[in-house]
Structures are given as C-alpha cells and as structure tokens.
Enzyme design. Structure first.
Site: not given
Ligand code: PAF
Length: 281
Positions: A34, A36-37, A153
């Site tokens: 999406h 964000g990515h 995270q």
């Molecule tokens: O944020 C994510 O999509 C996941 O936690 C990641 C960092 C790709 C690890 O699987």
C-alpha cells in the site's frame, strides 16, 4: 525489476552491487503493498543507488490464533506496484528456505517486547527480530526503512540493530493515512464498510488527545481516559490498550513532557489495528 526467490542468489546480487560501490536501500514487507510501503520505497530511491523490497509473510511472527492463513496475498499486484514505484529487486523467499526443518535459532530483544503489543502478542516481536536479522544478513543493506505506524516494532528493530552491531541505518518514516485518517495497513482489507467507518475513531481520538494536551492537560491518565471515552462511543471497537509512553524507552509516563508517544491498539471484529502519534512538549 528483478525477482529473486533463492537466498544465495539474493546475497550474490547484493554483493555484486556492493563491489560496484552501490548502496542498497531495503524495504521489508509482508506484501499486499500500500501507499505506506511505497512511501518507504520513494525515500529509499532518494537515499540509495538500489532499492530492494522483500515480500515474505513471516509465519513465526503470528500467534497460533492470529491471521497468518488469511493474511492478504497478491504477488502480481505487489510486483506491479513495486515496479511502478521504482523497486529494483523483489526478494520473495519461500517459508521452507527461510525456516528449514532444522531451524533452531531466534533473536529476541528483551524489555521492550513484553509490553504494549507484546502483551497480547507474546512471541510476535521475537518473530519479527528473527526474520529481520535473517533479511539483514542475506541482503546486507546500507539503510533499512520502516513505518512509524508500527512504532514499537521500529524501536525494537533500532535496538536490535544497535545491540547486535548491524552496520545498517534504520530509517523510520511517518505513517501514511487514508483520506479519513485511518493509518494504512494491509489488514485494513479485512474491514467491512461499516467497520472501516468506525475505525476512523482511532485517529480522531489521537487528534483530540493532541488538542487536549495543547490546551494544557499534561496528566497522562486524563489523556488516556479521554481517548478511551471517545473510542468506546463505537460499539464495534474493543480497546486492547491505550497508553502514553516515552518515545524511546516505551515506559509509561504519568506527566506528559519531552518526547512522548500515544499508542492505541484496538480490535474491530476480528481485525486488530494499531496507531500512534508522537508529541514533543
Ligand atoms: O512490518 C512488517 O511488515 C513486518 O513486521 C516485517 C518488518 C516485514 C517483518 O516481517
């Protein structure tokens, strides 16, 4: 755009780039790409000579009752979006190659991972740090990009990179939101139209908390109560947690001062959504 599925081929490609003096920016994802990515990809393109995106739905970061099986997957759509944003290479490993039968080693960051999301998802961060370590070792990027939406995270990965001496810069970029303010997430696809509407209360509550703090309310308990009251107006939304924490240590704070993070996790139906805002007072 190159697509590589084998671990060895991925490492070989990365080494060749390094030998040519090129820097690598890395965007790890679980797919179902999406905006964000794509915002991470665009920044990586500005910073680095080559951009690698991994797509791997990492089974070990899902609890036994979580959504690993139904997590949205659409590699063709992902390839198309990644290519249009300028990704040079997609690393798309298989679960069998990432976790062969004799796999025994896990990476775990203590302290920061048994609070907030770690409380309701006990092994989640161990799964994340293990897969990210593997990806860092396979790709050896110069800079790795993560979204602020997953604030805990990002902090856990920064700590891991520092503690384990990874020569990799961790770059954390702002949350990208849909028109109504809902933080972009692959999991938003689970929401029905009415759930999606109700989910807007999350960002609304965060914004309202920010206004409350700007008006002088510095008592974290009062701010949390304010947010909870707003969220509870939506019957479909169940609160997992609402906390005000220090933006580096993730420790709960009573009086709001310095850099703070207001973090929220809720369930809407079976869908778990998280969001946060940072404030500097
Ligand atoms: O944020 C994510 O999509 C996941 O936690 C990641 C960092 C790709 C690890 O699987």
């Amino acid at each position: 755009m190159i697509i590589i599925k084998q671990i060895k081929s991925m490492s070989r490609w990365a080494k060749t780039q390094k030998n040519k003096g090129r820097t690598i920016g890395f965007v790890p994802t679980m797919g179902y790409i999406h905006e964000g990515h794509l915002s991470l990809v665009r920044k990586a393109k500005k910073d680095c000579d080559r951009v690698v995106m991994s797509i791997f739905v990492n089974p070990i970061q899902f609890g036994p009752k979580e959504d690993f099986k139904r997590y949205p997957r659409d590699s063709k759509r992902d390839y198309r979006l990644a290519k249009s944003a300028g990704v040079d290479l997609i690393f798309y490993p298989s679960t069998k190659d990432m976790y062969p039968d004799n796999f025994l080693t896990y990476v775990s960051v203590t302290g920061l991972t048994n609070i907030l999301c770690g409380r309701s998802r006990p092994d989640h961060f161990k799964g994340v740090t293990t897969v990210v370590t593997k990806l860092f070792n396979i790709i050896a990027p110069d800079i790795a990009y993560f979204g602020q939406k997953d604030a805990q995270q990002a902090i856990v990965i920064k700590k891991m990179a520092e503690d384990l001496n990874f020569p990799i810069k961790i770059s954390v970029l702002p949350t990208v939101r849909e028109g109504g303010g809902l933080a972009m997430s692959s999991r938003n696809t689970y929401l029905s139209a009415s759930e999606r509407y109700d989910a807007l209360v999350i960002n609304r509550a965060l914004k309202s908390a920010k206004r409350l703090i700007s008006s002088g309310e510095l008592n974290a308990y009062m701010v949390i109560s304010h947010i909870k009251k707003l969220i509870k107006q939506k019957k479909s939304v169940r609160i997992d947690y609402v906390e005000v924490v220090d933006m580096n240590s993730l420790k709960k704070i009573n009086k709001i001062s310095g850099g703070v993070l207001i973090v929220i996790a809720v369930f809407i139906g079976k869908t778990r959504l998280i969001d946060n805002i940072t404030l500097k007072i």
